[in-house]
Design a protein around this motif. Sequence first.
Motif, PDB file in Angstrom:
ATOM      1  N   VAL A 200      -6.940  21.241  -2.733  1.00  0.00           N
ATOM      2  CA  VAL A 200      -6.203  20.010  -2.418  1.00  0.00           C
ATOM      3  C   VAL A 200      -4.943  20.339  -1.623  1.00  0.00           C
ATOM      4  O   VAL A 200      -4.149  21.189  -2.021  1.00  0.00           O
ATOM      5  N   GLU A 201      -4.768  19.637  -0.522  1.00  0.00           N
ATOM      6  CA  GLU A 201      -3.533  19.765   0.255  1.00  0.00           C
ATOM      7  C   GLU A 201      -2.472  18.819  -0.278  1.00  0.00           C
ATOM      8  O   GLU A 201      -1.322  19.178  -0.453  1.00  0.00           O
ATOM      9  N   ARG A 202      -2.884  17.565  -0.543  1.00  0.00           N
ATOM     10  CA  ARG A 202      -1.976  16.586  -1.145  1.00  0.00           C
ATOM     11  C   ARG A 202      -2.806  15.439  -1.705  1.00  0.00           C
ATOM     12  O   ARG A 202      -3.985  15.287  -1.377  1.00  0.00           O
ATOM     13  N   PHE A 203      -2.169  14.640  -2.559  1.00  0.00           N
ATOM     14  CA  PHE A 203      -2.816  13.444  -3.066  1.00  0.00           C
ATOM     15  C   PHE A 203      -1.793  12.323  -3.130  1.00  0.00           C
ATOM     16  O   PHE A 203      -0.588  12.554  -3.090  1.00  0.00           O
ATOM     17  N   ARG A 204      -2.283  11.121  -3.237  1.00  0.00           N
ATOM     18  CA  ARG A 204      -1.410   9.945  -3.321  1.00  0.00           C
ATOM     19  C   ARG A 204      -2.011   8.944  -4.283  1.00  0.00           C
ATOM     20  O   ARG A 204      -3.172   8.557  -4.141  1.00  0.00           O
ATOM     21  N   LEU A 205      -1.226   8.527  -5.260  1.00  0.00           N
ATOM     22  CA  LEU A 205      -1.585   7.421  -6.137  1.00  0.00           C
ATOM     23  C   LEU A 205      -0.878   6.179  -5.606  1.00  0.00           C
ATOM     24  O   LEU A 205       0.339   6.197  -5.408  1.00  0.00           O
ATOM     25  N   TRP A 206      -1.628   5.109  -5.371  1.00  0.00           N
ATOM     26  CA  TRP A 206      -1.023   3.912  -4.786  1.00  0.00           C
ATOM     27  C   TRP A 206      -1.742   2.663  -5.280  1.00  0.00           C
ATOM     28  O   TRP A 206      -2.821   2.745  -5.867  1.00  0.00           O
ATOM     29  N   SER A 207      -1.131   1.519  -5.051  1.00  0.00           N
ATOM     30  CA  SER A 207      -1.735   0.266  -5.489  1.00  0.00           C
ATOM     31  C   SER A 207      -1.310  -0.857  -4.555  1.00  0.00           C
ATOM     32  O   SER A 207      -0.416  -0.703  -3.722  1.00  0.00           O
ATOM     33  N   GLU A 208      -1.990  -1.984  -4.715  1.00  0.00           N
ATOM     34  CA  GLU A 208      -1.729  -3.128  -3.840  1.00  0.00           C
ATOM     35  C   GLU A 208      -0.450  -3.873  -4.214  1.00  0.00           C
ATOM     36  O   GLU A 208       0.100  -4.590  -3.389  1.00  0.00           O
ATOM     37  N   GLY A 209       0.033  -3.699  -5.450  1.00  0.00           N
ATOM     38  CA  GLY A 209       1.178  -4.489  -5.887  1.00  0.00           C
ATOM     39  C   GLY A 209       2.470  -3.734  -6.085  1.00  0.00           C
ATOM     40  O   GLY A 209       3.552  -4.341  -6.128  1.00  0.00           O
TER      41      GLY A 209
END
Length: 224
Positions: A200-209
Amino acid sequence: MANQSFLSVWLKQLREEQIAERLSAFLTTVPSSQMRPGFTHLVIRSVDSAEPPALEHDLRATPVDTAGILELIGEQIHSDSSYEISSAWDLGVFDAPAGKSTVEPQPLTIVCRGEEYDDGFWKEAGHFEVNLGFEHFFTGHAGLLGLRPGPKAAPQSIEESRFLEAMAWPENLEKYQKQTRDNIRRLQDWVRRIETSLPVERFRLWSEGEENFEARLDEIATAR
């Protein structure tokens, strides 16, 4: 529609000859539901998302494991393709009127993108992108959880008004906090397994709100 939450993962590289191995490694990390195990859908797309699926399997009657998915994909491993796989994982769901939490299967969708698929869309969205399900499984409803808890806005429905009434009881709010932290821990444990199993180079946790979904998770997980 309730806001959705996502995990995007960028690898150090994903050449065509690496796709099967990396997809297998990723699927092996998936925390499959104990109540509804296995993978239930497979969709392969070529070139871009506007094209009809090159291959589609509905596996709900006979779910398969990681080896089964790779067998169905067969020779259709190409850098201009994407692989969409559906499953379920177990998350805590709070029944506010009853004042209790239950663990139930929730939908989980994983997309693996070759680097030539959709004009290199992986650069924006990740080699792997996971729809984790409803945002509120991890953030709670109505801004009740975190370092500065308390409703941030008036209830938008009768159901939400009843939920807030139930949360006025301290024991209900405590159960809700614990259930949400348990869901966050399941997600964070999964991310750690991915980082251990793949380059893994990087990861992102994200959401619509949420403006910063990952920071919100950390806040709720550590608040007391």
